[in-house]
Design a protein around this motif. Structure first.
Motif, PDB file in Angstrom:
ATOM      1  N   LYS A 173       0.848  -1.196   0.000  1.00 56.31           N
ATOM      2  CA  LYS A 173       0.000   0.000   0.000  1.00 56.31           C
ATOM      3  C   LYS A 173       0.882   1.244   0.000  1.00 56.31           C
ATOM      4  O   LYS A 173       1.791   1.360   0.826  1.00 56.31           O
ATOM      5  CB  LYS A 173      -0.883   0.020   1.254  1.00 56.31           C
ATOM      6  CG  LYS A 173      -1.912  -1.086   1.338  1.00 56.31           C
ATOM      7  CD  LYS A 173      -2.712  -0.957   2.631  1.00 56.31           C
ATOM      8  CE  LYS A 173      -3.760  -2.052   2.741  1.00 56.31           C
ATOM      9  NZ  LYS A 173      -4.548  -1.953   3.996  1.00 56.31           N
ATOM     10  N   PRO A 219       0.142   4.822   0.879  1.00 55.23           N
ATOM     11  CA  PRO A 219      -0.946   5.646   1.443  1.00 55.23           C
ATOM     12  C   PRO A 219      -1.079   6.981   0.714  1.00 55.23           C
ATOM     13  O   PRO A 219      -0.073   7.607   0.338  1.00 55.23           O
ATOM     14  CB  PRO A 219      -0.516   5.858   2.893  1.00 55.23           C
ATOM     15  CG  PRO A 219       0.464   4.760   3.179  1.00 55.23           C
ATOM     16  CD  PRO A 219       1.170   4.505   1.884  1.00 55.23           C
ATOM     17  N   TYR A 258      -5.374   4.410  -0.145  1.00 52.19           N
ATOM     18  CA  TYR A 258      -4.063   4.021  -0.662  1.00 52.19           C
ATOM     19  C   TYR A 258      -4.198   3.607  -2.127  1.00 52.19           C
ATOM     20  O   TYR A 258      -5.301   3.404  -2.636  1.00 52.19           O
ATOM     21  CB  TYR A 258      -3.489   2.849   0.145  1.00 52.19           C
ATOM     22  CG  TYR A 258      -4.282   1.566  -0.002  1.00 52.19           C
ATOM     23  CD1 TYR A 258      -3.982   0.652  -1.011  1.00 52.19           C
ATOM     24  CD2 TYR A 258      -5.342   1.270   0.856  1.00 52.19           C
ATOM     25  CE1 TYR A 258      -4.723  -0.512  -1.172  1.00 52.19           C
ATOM     26  CE2 TYR A 258      -6.085   0.117   0.707  1.00 52.19           C
ATOM     27  CZ  TYR A 258      -5.772  -0.779  -0.301  1.00 52.19           C
ATOM     28  OH  TYR A 258      -6.510  -1.931  -0.464  1.00 52.19           O
ATOM     29  N   CYS A 306       0.996  10.377  -3.117  1.00 55.25           N
ATOM     30  CA  CYS A 306       0.989   9.219  -2.224  1.00 55.25           C
ATOM     31  C   CYS A 306       2.355   9.111  -1.562  1.00 55.25           C
ATOM     32  O   CYS A 306       3.328   9.727  -2.001  1.00 55.25           O
ATOM     33  CB  CYS A 306       0.629   7.933  -2.969  1.00 55.25           C
ATOM     34  SG  CYS A 306       1.765   7.502  -4.300  1.00 55.25           S
TER      35      CYS A 306
END
Length: 592
Positions: A210, A212, A244, A278
């Motif tokens: 992931k 985020p 995510y 991200c």
């Protein structure tokens, strides 16, 4: 009396000696007055090798042709010779030194090591010629040639031809230095060509992580979006709120150098978060970098999550995406495949990277390369040990989704056997696209014919899609690149202030050190003393050009400037790809 049994070991050397003593195969032997010339140059086999069945067939066919034309009275030359085989020869001699318990190459330094290679060549380099003679090959053995010449020194026909071509192409702008992605061999610590890489299927892993989403700058809360998957008929198969974006990779250690996450422009799943940021899920939490989510044609929306992390300095495909989208490319490893340990602490380096991105536009490649984005706790680790640490740390942070065991294609060096690392480095290149144009025209216009003609299509496809040719190697055995570096000072070398020295270096491409000095004096001024040296390369151990030049300055003005009085030039430590000299074989062997 005729022997009852044919003894090749006795008969063939005697016949070969008789031919040799009579000069039967020397250029022009038996030719009619004013005869047309007929020449074949043997494609030079490697000095480290021995002939195999393919060589036997190939050379037999050449022998048939030259003997036939000799019988017709032509002025015939069959030119023999060998290639110095840079990386292969260096490997053989390094192994030999280890077996003899002698100092290794780097302890020995460049010049003594190269002398060891010449000693080995004198002892072992005649194997191929002896094999050809045993085959009865009718070469002109008085004209044996070696791509490195008699001893690799200026004034030798073979050496001077290579230098001349380099200087000419450099002056025409067809040879240039650039920072591009190469196949990096971490054992030999050099760039290698695609032909020296073997892609082998091995057991591997695909990790899903992931990344985020960054917090909303207005609310301070994590960004979210509705993630929707559909089947081929458009039916919704999954709908959930995510904070995510999911990324899959086989090389988690390269995540540290990510510059962006890319998705295909038509991928509706990620439309709400295009342009948002991200977080790379590794490294000290307070210093984790934010990278943009961008669109590019490269990602396959039907493969994996459809989202691809872009690490331009360590992946061939990512390199293209990064170039197209002005994404910084951060090099993470040193020449031995360990995570970089140079530079300022990670917190400071990460802040520098954020500031550079904030400036916008095309980032300066050298400025980016100076930034070490390896967190302090990973610095100096072997890349595969770093991989385990990265995976464990991400998992501990709750950001690993899953891991798949799967077969993957992995590149290996065909001689070193080590995993090849795609890596962004400074190398010398030939503009192959420009040089290919006359060759393409020659076939299109019928001046050169391919037999059979159905190979024309393959030829055009290859030549019209040709890429820049990387011609530099970080070896010690080979033709030294004829370029000397000097400090980047203004013309006339008068400094109004201490800041007048520019970044980088000035290049002086020359046939000889004296010519390099002359070129430098034309720039710095006739009253500046110019010397040349290799000393700051430490015998050529460095793979880059760093802190290699110096200069002296007179007592100057109050701003720290003044007239430069002396300059030291240092020669590029790299050598040319073996095929640079081999490509010149038809010309250099015949006296061009």
């Amino acid at each position: 009396m005729l022997e009852p049994k044919y003894d090749s070991a006795t008969v063939e050397p005697r016949i070969a000696k008789a031919w040799d003593d009579a000069g039967a195969f020397k250029a022009g032997a038996g030719a009619k007055p004013g005869a047309d010339p007929f020449a074949i140059v043997i494609p030079p086999p490697n000095v480290t090798g021995s002939l195999h069945m393919g060589h036997a067939l190939n050379n037999t066919l050449q022998d048939i042709l030259v003997r036939f034309e000799r019988m017709r009275g032509k002025d015939v030359l069959w030119q023999p010779g060998m290639d110095h085989a840079g990386i292969a020869t260096q490997m053989v001699v390094e192994r030999r030194l280890a077996e003899q318990q002698k100092p290794d190459r780097r302890t020995m330094t460049r010049e003594p090591f190269v002398e060891e290679i010449w000693k080995w060549k004198a002892e072992s380099g005649g194997l191929i010629f002896n094999q050809l003679k045993r085959l009865g090959a009718s070469c002109d053995w008085s004209r044996e040639k070696f791509t490195m010449g008699a001893h690799g020194e200026q004034g030798d026909q073979m050496v001077d031809a290579v230098t001349e071509v380099f200087v000419q192409l450099y002056n025409e702008g067809l040879i240039y230095k650039d920072k591009r992605l190469v196949n990096w061999d971490t054992k030999f610590e050099t760039a290698i060509s695609d032909l020296e890489v073997e892609n082998i299927e091995v057991d591997g892993n695909m990790w899903h992580f992931k990344y985020p989403l960054a917090a909303n700058p207005l609310t301070g809360q994590p960004e979210t979006y509705e993630y929707v998957e559909k089947d081929a008929d458009g039916n919704v198969t999954l709908r959930e709120t995510r904070d995510y974006i999911s990324i899959a990779t086989t090389r988690p250690e390269t995540m540290l150098g990510d510059g962006a996450v890319a998705v295909h422009p038509s991928d509706e799943r990620y439309a709400p978060i295009i342009g948002k940021l991200c977080e790379i899920p590794v490294g000290p939490k307070e210093h984790r970098r934010l990278i943009p989510i961008i669109t590019d044609e490269y990602p396959d929306k039907d493969f994996g999550s459809g989202a691809v992390k872009i690490t331009g300095a360590h992946d061939q495909n990512d390199y293209g995406v990064a170039k197209r989208n002005n994404i910084p490319m951060y090099r993470l490893m040193d020449s031995k495949g360990a995570m970089r340990s140079d530079g300022v602490p990670y917190a400071e380096a990460a802040a520098h990277a954020r500031a550079l991105v904030a400036q916008g536009g095309q980032p300066d490649a050298n400025a980016v390369d100076a930034i070490n984005l390896v967190p302090d706790e990973y610095r100096g680790l072997d890349r595969f040990k770093a991989r385990k640490r990265v995976v464990a740390d991400i998992d501990a942070d709750g950001l690993m989704i899953t891991v798949e065991n799967k077969k993957i294609m992995q590149p290996f060096g065909d001689r070193s056997g080590t995993v090849i690392e795609p890596m962004l480095t400074d190398q010398w290149y030939v503009n192959a696209e420009e040089l290919a144009k006359p060759a393409i025209a020659a076939v299109r216009e019928g001046r050169t014919k391919l037999v059979p003609e159905n190979w024309d299509k393959t030829y055009y496809q290859w030549m019209e899609n040709i890429q820049p040719w990387c011609i530099s190697r970080q070896l010690w055995w080979g033709h030294r690149i004829p370029v000397w570096y000097g400090p980047n000072l203004p013309k006339g070398a008068f400094l109004r202030s201490a800041e007048d020295e520019g970044t980088g270096f000035l290049e002086f491409c020359a046939r000889t050190p004296d010519e390099a000095i002359k070129l430098a004096q034309e720039h710095y001024g006739p009253n500046v003393s110019v010397t040349v040296s290799d000393s700051r390369f430490g015998g050529g151990t460095e793979t880059g050009i760093q802190n290699i030049v110096g200069y002296g300055v007179s007592a100057g003005n109050d701003l720290g400037g003044g007239q430069v009085t002396s300059v030291e030039l240092n020669r590029d430590p790299d050598v040319l790809d073996t095929w640079f000299s081999s490509a010149l074989w038809p010309f250099s062997t015949l006296g061009w």
